[in-house]
Design an enzyme around this catalytic site. Structure first.
Site, PDB file in Angstrom:
ATOM      1  CG  ASP A  96       3.628   1.463   9.216  1.00  0.00           C
ATOM      2  OD1 ASP A  96       3.378   2.512  10.282  1.00  0.00           O
ATOM      3  OD2 ASP A  96       3.275   2.157   8.365  1.00  0.00           O
TER       4      ASP A  96
ATOM      5  NE  ARG B 180      -6.620   4.406   5.837  1.00  0.00           N
ATOM      6  CZ  ARG B 180      -5.813   5.020   6.282  1.00  0.00           C
ATOM      7  NH1 ARG B 180      -5.775   5.141   8.157  1.00  0.00           N
ATOM      8  NH2 ARG B 180      -4.018   5.441   5.882  1.00  0.00           N
TER       9      ARG B 180
ATOM     10  CB  CYS C 256      -4.216  10.813  11.664  1.00  0.00           C
ATOM     11  SG  CYS C 256      -2.294  10.290  12.846  1.00  0.00           S
TER      12      CYS C 256
ATOM     13  CE  LYS D 288      -1.541   1.903   4.290  1.00  0.00           C
ATOM     14  NZ  LYS D 288      -1.783   2.872   4.534  1.00  0.00           N
ATOM     15  CG  ASN D 289       2.900   2.950   3.538  1.00  0.00           C
ATOM     16  OD1 ASN D 289       1.289   3.190   3.545  1.00  0.00           O
ATOM     17  ND2 ASN D 289       3.194   2.352   5.190  1.00  0.00           N
TER      18      ASN D 289
ATOM     19  NE  ARG E 144       1.251  10.399  10.068  1.00  0.00           N
ATOM     20  CZ  ARG E 144       0.819   9.388   9.351  1.00  0.00           C
ATOM     21  NH1 ARG E 144      -0.211   8.307   9.989  1.00  0.00           N
ATOM     22  NH2 ARG E 144       1.701   8.435   8.581  1.00  0.00           N
TER      23      ARG E 144
HETATM   24  C1  UD1 Z   1       5.031   7.456   6.206  1.00  0.00           C
HETATM   25  C2  UD1 Z   1       4.125   5.235   5.843  1.00  0.00           C
HETATM   26  C3  UD1 Z   1       3.248   5.311   7.584  1.00  0.00           C
HETATM   27  C4  UD1 Z   1       4.600   4.641   8.403  1.00  0.00           C
HETATM   28  C5  UD1 Z   1       5.801   6.313   8.303  1.00  0.00           C
HETATM   29  C6  UD1 Z   1       6.914   5.955   9.170  1.00  0.00           C
HETATM   30  C7  UD1 Z   1       2.855   6.340   4.424  1.00  0.00           C
HETATM   31  C8  UD1 Z   1       1.419   6.023   3.415  1.00  0.00           C
HETATM   32  N1  UD1 Z   1       2.640   6.765   5.675  1.00  0.00           N
HETATM   33  O1  UD1 Z   1       3.781   8.011   6.998  1.00  0.00           O
HETATM   34  O2  UD1 Z   1       2.581   3.823   7.621  1.00  0.00           O
HETATM   35  O3  UD1 Z   1       4.382   4.804   9.859  1.00  0.00           O
HETATM   36  O4  UD1 Z   1       6.224   6.517   7.321  1.00  0.00           O
HETATM   37  O5  UD1 Z   1       7.744   5.058   8.547  1.00  0.00           O
HETATM   38  O6  UD1 Z   1       3.732   5.896   3.744  1.00  0.00           O
HETATM   39  N2  UD1 Z   1       6.683  14.696  10.203  1.00  0.00           N
HETATM   40  C9  UD1 Z   1       7.101  16.001  11.358  1.00  0.00           C
HETATM   41  N3  UD1 Z   1       6.800  16.875   9.871  1.00  0.00           N
HETATM   42  C10 UD1 Z   1       6.908  16.508   8.662  1.00  0.00           C
HETATM   43  C11 UD1 Z   1       6.594  15.183   8.044  1.00  0.00           C
HETATM   44  C12 UD1 Z   1       6.466  14.696   9.322  1.00  0.00           C
HETATM   45  O7  UD1 Z   1       7.705  16.395  12.107  1.00  0.00           O
HETATM   46  O8  UD1 Z   1       6.960  17.303   7.673  1.00  0.00           O
HETATM   47  C13 UD1 Z   1       7.010  13.244  11.545  1.00  0.00           C
HETATM   48  C14 UD1 Z   1       6.238  12.739  11.641  1.00  0.00           C
HETATM   49  O9  UD1 Z   1       5.026  13.394  12.772  1.00  0.00           O
HETATM   50  C15 UD1 Z   1       6.146  11.403  12.201  1.00  0.00           C
HETATM   51  C16 UD1 Z   1       8.267  11.909  11.634  1.00  0.00           C
HETATM   52  O10 UD1 Z   1       8.266  12.568  11.324  1.00  0.00           O
HETATM   53  O11 UD1 Z   1       7.465  11.707  14.041  1.00  0.00           O
HETATM   54  C17 UD1 Z   1       8.282  10.014  10.559  1.00  0.00           C
HETATM   55  O12 UD1 Z   1       6.837  10.651   9.546  1.00  0.00           O
HETATM   56  P1  UD1 Z   1       6.910  10.258   8.074  1.00  0.00           P
HETATM   57  O13 UD1 Z   1       8.016   9.520   7.819  1.00  0.00           O
HETATM   58  O14 UD1 Z   1       6.665  11.583   7.615  1.00  0.00           O
HETATM   59  O15 UD1 Z   1       5.695   9.370   7.686  1.00  0.00           O
HETATM   60  P2  UD1 Z   1       4.388   9.645   7.185  1.00  0.00           P
HETATM   61  O16 UD1 Z   1       5.165  10.010   5.648  1.00  0.00           O
HETATM   62  O17 UD1 Z   1       2.921  10.442   7.478  1.00  0.00           O
END
Ligand code: UD1
Length: 417
Positions: A304, A396, A117, A22-23, A122
């Site tokens: 995850d 999902r 969420c 999915k990701n 996030r």
């Molecule tokens: C993706 C995955 C999710 C997984 C996560 C971490 C998808 C669709 N989802 O989520 O399943 O749990 O990676 O492996 O691929 N952060 C910030 N600012 C930002 C971006 C991120 O503070 O602009 C923080 C987030 O709140 C979190 C951390 O960075 O604490 C990691 O987040 P991120 O790697 O961006 O996760 P996602 O891409 O949302």
């Protein structure tokens, strides 16, 4: 409302074919916004987030067809739309991934901020800062990011934390930027490599995906192509834990074992019997011991998989500490596991799991995708009949979950109430 009924305690034997990730599929679909040419994606899982993304693409001017199971074909209609509305983005944060491609392709985008969420705040601040460095003008208005640019330009971007979505958004945007973009402290998850492979097939020039530094040389336009999405390492990991709890030679096929190596190592250390090939894992139950884990960016133990591993630890003889370092509120499954008899204490980012505790069936509520998976695992091992509510979380991200489990001996059925 659809629910899942699980009669616990049945051994799992046979073969589960792991589906597409999915990701990886979601960013791949977002990437199709970068071209009007035909893109054929194979091994796309039949999960709700994929349906949602296809709907979003349609609103943004991409023709989407699904001619066969697992196949999605896209063709641009000249990028007619530029808005990703709150109604859609709030159900799936990954829709924010259209921002980079839309901006790069059309010079404008209006995308709802995802908001918080269940697993934490996030934010997307790093996505926005990076796109600004590439020359985008951003305004936040009414909960939306309004973005404009002429042609994006290459930039040196240093992330202070490795963000998966942020790396993907910028990598896509940079493919059509003028000049070279360097992403430092980039995320290294296998899904990043998969996106880079797709973009390269479409004509992008990318070096270093999978390492800390990714370099993207912008090109004038991207064309079409065919791409096979990688297997879902989290789905594989979830069945791996099911096998560690109840497996009698439970075989997982169509996986990339290397992508879940840390999870395999931890589950093996807990006492499960595991035999691996590069694309196949066979797992059987063993005497379970406590193993501490700490979630980390890839190649560390994936956040995850944290909820699922916690269920495994409820059956180990002794105490294990599970530390969540990626998301601040990712223990939503714990109160539900308590209701099934688990002995878990949360202290900040740590969960102390004392085992073994026999789990007993209960009516439980799914709160997010991976929490739901942990409740399924708890239901499989619990004595009696567990009912899981709010199944839409599970739908999902897990393809044919109950069919896959039933084929290997679980007693699982979906029903409406
Ligand atoms: C993706 C995955 C999710 C997984 C996560 C971490 C998808 C669709 N989802 O989520 O399943 O749990 O990676 O492996 O691929 N952060 C910030 N600012 C930002 C971006 C991120 O503070 O602009 C923080 C987030 O709140 C979190 C951390 O960075 O604490 C990691 O987040 P991120 O790697 O961006 O996760 P996602 O891409 O949302």
């Amino acid at each position: 409302m659809e629910k899942l009924r699980i009669e616990g305690g049945h051994a799992l034997t046979g073969t589960v074919a792991v589906g597409g990730a999915k990701n990886a599929a979601l960013p791949a679909l977002a990437a199709t916004l970068l071209t009007d040419a035909e893109v054929r994606l194979h091994n796309v899982p039949a999960v709700r987030d994929v349906d949602t993304t296809c709907r979003l693409l349609d609103q943004l001017g991409v023709e989407v067809s699904r001619p066969a199971p697992g196949v999605v074909v896209t063709r641009g209609r000249g990028a007619t739309g530029s808005e990703a509305a709150y109604d859609l983005v709030k159900t799936m944060r990954a829709s924010f991934l259209v921002l980079g491609p839309l901006l790069a392709r059309t010079g404008r985008a209006r995308v709802s901020l995802p908001g918080g969420c269940a697993i934490g705040a996030r934010p997307v601040d790093r996505h926005l800062a990076a796109l600004e460095e590439m020359g985008a003008e951003l305004h936040l208005e009414d909960g939306y990011v309004e973005a404009r640019c002429d042609r994006l330009r290459g930039a040196e971007i240093a992330f202070d934390i490795p963000t998966v979505g942020g790396t993907e958004n910028c990598m896509m945007a940079a493919t059509l930027a003028e000049g070279t973009t360097t992403l430092r402290n980039a995320a290294r998850e296998p899904e990043i490599n998969d996106l880079a492979a797709l973009l390269t097939t479409l004509g992008a020039r990318i070096e270093g995906a999978g390492s800390h530094t990714i370099t993207i040389h912008g090109v004038e336009e991207l064309g079409g192509g065919t791409h096979h999405v990688i297997p879902d390492r989290i789905e594989a990991g979830t069945y791996l834990v099911a096998g560690a709890l109840l497996g009698n030679e439970l075989e997982l096929t169509h996986c990339v074992t290397e992508h879940l190596q840390t999870a395999v190592d931890r589950v093996r250390a807990s006492g499960a019997q595991i035999v691996t090939d590069s694309d196949r894992i066979v797992v059987s139950r063993g005497e379970l011991h406590p193993v501490d884990v700490r979630t980390q960016p890839y190649p560390g133990f994936p956040t995850d998989m944290q909820a699922q591993f916690m269920v495994l630890m409820t059956q180990a003889v002794g105490s294990a500490v599970i530390r969540e370092t990626i998301f601040e509120n990712r223990f939503m499954h714990v109160p539900e596991l308590h209701r099934m008899g688990a002995d878990i204490t949360i202290d900040g980012h740590n969960a102390l799991v004392r085992g073994p505790t026999p789990l007993s069936a209960a009516h439980v509520m799914a709160t997010d995708l991976r929490a739901s998976a942990s409740l399924v695992l708890a239901g499989l091992v619990a004595e009696g009949e567990t009912v899981i509510d709010r199944l839409y979380h599970l739908d999902r991200g897990y393809e044919n979950l109950e069919q896959k489990l039933a084929t290997v001996g679980a007693r699982v059925e979906r029903f409406r109430e």
